[in-house]
Write an enzyme that holds these catalytic residues in place. Structure first.
Site, short mmCIF file in Angstrom:
data_model
loop_
_atom_site.label_atom_id
_atom_site.label_comp_id
_atom_site.label_asym_id
_atom_site.label_seq_id
_atom_site.Cartn_x
_atom_site.Cartn_y
_atom_site.Cartn_z
N LYS A 173 89.17 13.02 -10.24
CA LYS A 173 88.01 12.13 -10.29
C LYS A 173 87.34 12.13 -11.67
O LYS A 173 87.65 12.96 -12.52
CB LYS A 173 87.03 12.50 -9.18
CG LYS A 173 87.64 12.39 -7.77
CD LYS A 173 87.90 10.97 -7.34
CE LYS A 173 88.91 10.79 -6.24
NZ LYS A 173 88.57 11.25 -4.92
C1 PLP Z 1 88.93 11.37 -3.38
C2 PLP Z 1 88.27 10.55 -2.33
C3 PLP Z 1 87.61 11.12 -1.24
C4 PLP Z 1 87.70 12.59 -0.91
O1 PLP Z 1 87.16 13.40 -1.88
P1 PLP Z 1 87.30 14.98 -1.72
O2 PLP Z 1 86.31 15.52 -2.72
O3 PLP Z 1 88.71 15.34 -2.05
O4 PLP Z 1 86.92 15.34 -0.32
C5 PLP Z 1 86.90 10.31 -0.39
N1 PLP Z 1 86.87 8.98 -0.56
C6 PLP Z 1 87.52 8.38 -1.57
C7 PLP Z 1 87.43 6.89 -1.72
C8 PLP Z 1 88.27 9.13 -2.47
O5 PLP Z 1 88.96 8.54 -3.45
#
Ligand code: PLP
Length: 380
Positions: free
Chosen positions: A184
């Site tokens: 991210k």
């Molecule tokens: C990455 C992601 C998540 C989950 O995030 P985590 O921190 O791994 O729990 C949820 N929603 C979207 C749209 C994502 O891309």
């Protein structure tokens, strides 16, 4: 052709993150503590949120937000099939029913008209996803939520930092969930943040750490006491100071990170638009995207190969790509439980079949971008 493989989205970390993590390791305090508190405050300041709670993931933040809002069996929550499984899974976790509605073709965000049409007497909340970092049509969705007294939850996993009509995503009083997963825009390896109204954050804090009072972490410090009470059986969703150490340093770089992401987006645009083989991602006039993704869509009939073959051809030229997303309604669990057919959400299904996300991260050099473009030109 490129010599080494270009990974799709490696973490963008420097000596600052390393030094801050080492500082935590040496400090004698490695789990939730002073750095987590500071990260919450600095994050809240950055997105102009009234309150923030650091957690172990975005999934944890979404789950905790639903629990704190007393959403459970018998309730319905409207969301989009064009997301990662976690957005929908948390609705299942609380025993509520996910009600999926289709997306808008330009941004691939949930369609407010279809949200309004899906509201029933059982609807309690709407979870929107700012796909790829581009804000949803928040005013239109908020109007539906206000009219029917629904909680608006934002899955902001992609949208740090993004703006809708000049307002920062996360600056409202409703629950907004961020992800700091390794790929991210800001990473703490694993981690998440929930922002919103301080009273909601307080309640979510209790649920997120065993159902203890909020400052239970202090009980092992001089300021704390051994005595605690449990008001509800809570989860174990707290963030560690080692994660927060990374987060604090990453947060300082967000301006630079967004600027470089935008530059890469412009390079892709200039190079790919003339090929006329792809629909490129848009940015609406009233929005500023966080540019987490650069998803291109192969135009019908533009290539002699399929999307899947295109991805293989890119891999053969040492370029990593991905697909965001395989629509949630096409997964076995949801198909079997709700009887979904591919065409139940025709826009999400059609677009997902022609999507390819190109590498987009601040560590890409102009030369790397040229390599991606050269591979695409070659395939076309
Ligand atoms: C990455 C992601 C998540 C989950 O995030 P985590 O921190 O791994 O729990 C949820 N929603 C979207 C749209 C994502 O891309």
């Amino acid at each position: 052709m490129r010599k080494e493989f270009l990974p799709f989205s490696p973490p963008y970390l420097g000596e600052e993150e390393i030094a801050e993590v080492v500082d935590s390791l040496r400090s004698g305090w490695i789990t939730t503590g002073p750095k987590t508190k500071r990260f919450e405050q600095e994050f809240a300041d950055f997105v102009q949120a009234p309150g923030a709670l650091a957690l172990s993931s975005c999934t944890a933040a979404l789950h905790t937000a639903l629990v704190a809002a007393n959403i459970g069996p018998g309730d319905e929550v409207i969301t989009t099939p064009m997301t990662f499984t976690a957005t929908v899974a948390v609705i299942e976790h609380v025993g509520a029913k996910p009600v999926l509605v289709d997306i808008q073709p330009d941004t691939m965000n949930i369609d407010p008209v279809q949200v309004a049409a899906a509201v029933t007497v059982r609807t309690k909340a709407v979870i929107v996803v700012h796909y790829g970092g581009h804000p949803c049509d928040l005013d239109a969705i908020q109007t539906v939520c206000t009219e029917h007294d629904l909680l608006l939850v934002e899955d902001a996993a992609h949208s740090l930092p993004a703006k809708y009509k000049g307002r920062m995503i996360g600056s409202g009083s409703n629950p907004v969930a961020y992800s700091f997963y390794a790929t991210k825009n800001l990473t703490t390896a694993e981690g998440g943040m929930l922002t919103g109204d301080p009273a909601m954050i307080e309640k979510a804090g209790v649920y997120s750490l065993h159902g203890m009072n909020r400052d239970a972490w202090k009980r092992n410090s001089q300021a704390g006491s051994w005595r605690y009470d449990i008001v509800t059986p809570g989860f174990k969703y707290n963030m560690t100071d080692i994660q927060a150490a990374m987060g604090l340093q990453q947060l300082k770089k967000m301006g630079t990170i967004l600027k470089r992401r935008r530059e890469i987006v412009e390079l892709y645009r200039q190079a790919l638009a003339p090929l006329e083989a792809f629909d490129l991602p848009v940015e609406r006039d009233d929005c500023q995207s966080a540019w987490h993704l650069f998803p291109i869509r192969i135009r019908e009939g533009a290539l002699k190969i399929s999307r899947d073959e295109f991805i293989e051809e890119m891999r053969a030229r040492n370029i990593g790509t991905s697909v965001h997303f395989i629509p949630v309604h096409t997964f076995t669990y949801y198909r079997e439980k709700y009887g979904f057919k591919d065409q139940d959400f025709p826009v999400a299904f059609r677009e997902s079949e022609r999507l390819v996300s190109l590498p987009l991260h601040p560590g890409l050099s102009d030369g790397d971008v040229e390599d991606v473009v050269a591979a695409i030109r070659d395939i076309v």
